[in-house]
Scaffold this motif. Structure first.
Motif, short mmCIF file in Angstrom:
data_model
loop_
_atom_site.label_atom_id
_atom_site.label_comp_id
_atom_site.label_asym_id
_atom_site.label_seq_id
_atom_site.Cartn_x
_atom_site.Cartn_y
_atom_site.Cartn_z
N THR A 52 0.84 -1.20 0.00
CA THR A 52 0.00 0.00 0.00
C THR A 52 0.87 1.25 0.00
OG1 THR A 52 -1.71 -1.16 1.26
CG2 THR A 52 -1.83 1.23 1.20
N GLU A 63 -2.94 0.77 -4.03
CA GLU A 63 -2.27 -0.51 -3.82
C GLU A 63 -1.55 -0.91 -5.10
OE1 GLU A 63 -5.11 -3.39 -2.40
OE2 GLU A 63 -4.55 -2.92 -0.32
N SER A 89 0.80 -5.40 5.62
CA SER A 89 1.02 -6.10 4.36
C SER A 89 1.47 -7.54 4.59
CB SER A 89 2.07 -5.36 3.52
OG SER A 89 1.54 -4.15 3.01
#
Length: 266
Positions: A52, A63, A89
């Motif tokens: 991100t 993203e 993530s």
């Protein structure tokens, strides 16, 4: 979860505008109190996954599918923002596995930490490129000082395909030796805890308070854990357009997560 970011010199030379650099290593510690076993899951920096891109306030902008190492760079404008976005993530990569805390280490800290420990004992692994670079031989016992330890975990011949994975294997050896020192040495010399904490204050960031770090360390030591294993996220490396790319094996990753976090139904 432990995140390793580049040294201050590397960050200055990286060209990234936020000055925080790229994360080089990711290790998730899974503590099983019932079996008194610790599993350390190493995730290669070149792992291809959704990351991100955030603005300077940490707000997500978009993203993208890219190297996990870049998540730290694009995670915001502070180490806390970048650490939290990196943890998020990694959690998504591991099918939303819960990550209870994070610990981000500036690679400069390795020099300070190892020197404060009085050196760290390493058995040199069978890594022909590292051995050719340093003059060590496989199986040789070496007491590394801070700078040598930093070289041990960082050295990579970028002209050799798969060199990042070779570095991960050396990092496993280092982490194993470090944990052995912590679990064994601190039992004999508990006053080293505040000494190390003081020596490293300028080199790490975490969402844990000092009393929580002490409590966690005491809990681990009181469990008499002697069984520690380190694994790498299942996958394979391939050549990308500019850089190597590590592609996780989805089926093997799912099975690994089942083994780590679940028990068979009776």
């Amino acid at each position: 979860m432990a995140i390793g970011v580049g040294t201050s010199d590397e960050r200055e030379a990286s060209g990234y505008t936020n000055g925080l650099g790229v994360a080089d290593s990711f290790v998730l510690a899974v503590l099983d109190s019932s079996s008194q076993h610790i599993t350390l899951l190493s995730i290669p920096r070149d792992t291809q996954t959704m990351i991100t891109w955030c603005d300077e306030t940490g707000k997500p902008i978009q993203e993208m599918f890219s190297h996990l190492a870049l998540q730290y760079t694009y995670g915001g404008s502070t180490h806390e923002m970048c650490s939290r976005s990196t943890v998020a993530s990694v959690s998504k990569l591991l099918h939303n596995a819960g990550i209870g805390a994070w610990f981000t280490l500036d690679m400069d800290s390795i020099v300070q930490m190892v020197d404060a420990m009085g050196g760290i004992a390493i058995t040199i692994p069978d890594d022909p490129y590292y051995c050719a670079y340093t003059g060590y031989t496989p199986g040789q016992w070496v007491l590394l000082d801070g700078l040598s330890a930093l070289q041990f975990v960082q050295y990579r011949d970028t002209n050799v395909f798969g060199s990042c994975e070779m570095r991960v294997e050396r990092q496993k050896v280092f982490v194993d030796a470090l944990l052995d020192w912590i679990l064994q040495g601190l039992k004999k010399y508990p006053l080293h805890v505040p000494h190390l904490y003081s020596a490293m204050q300028d080199y790490y960031y975490t969402d844990l308070k000092f009393n929580e770090i002490l409590a966690l360390g005491c809990s681990v030591m009181n469990m008499h854990i002697s069984d520690i294993s380190m694994q790498t996220l299942p996958g394979a490396v391939q050549s990308g357009v500019f850089y190597e790319e590590y592609l996780p094996n989805e089926q093997e990753t799912r099975q690994l997560l089942l083994n780590l976090f679940y028990q068979p139904a009776i």
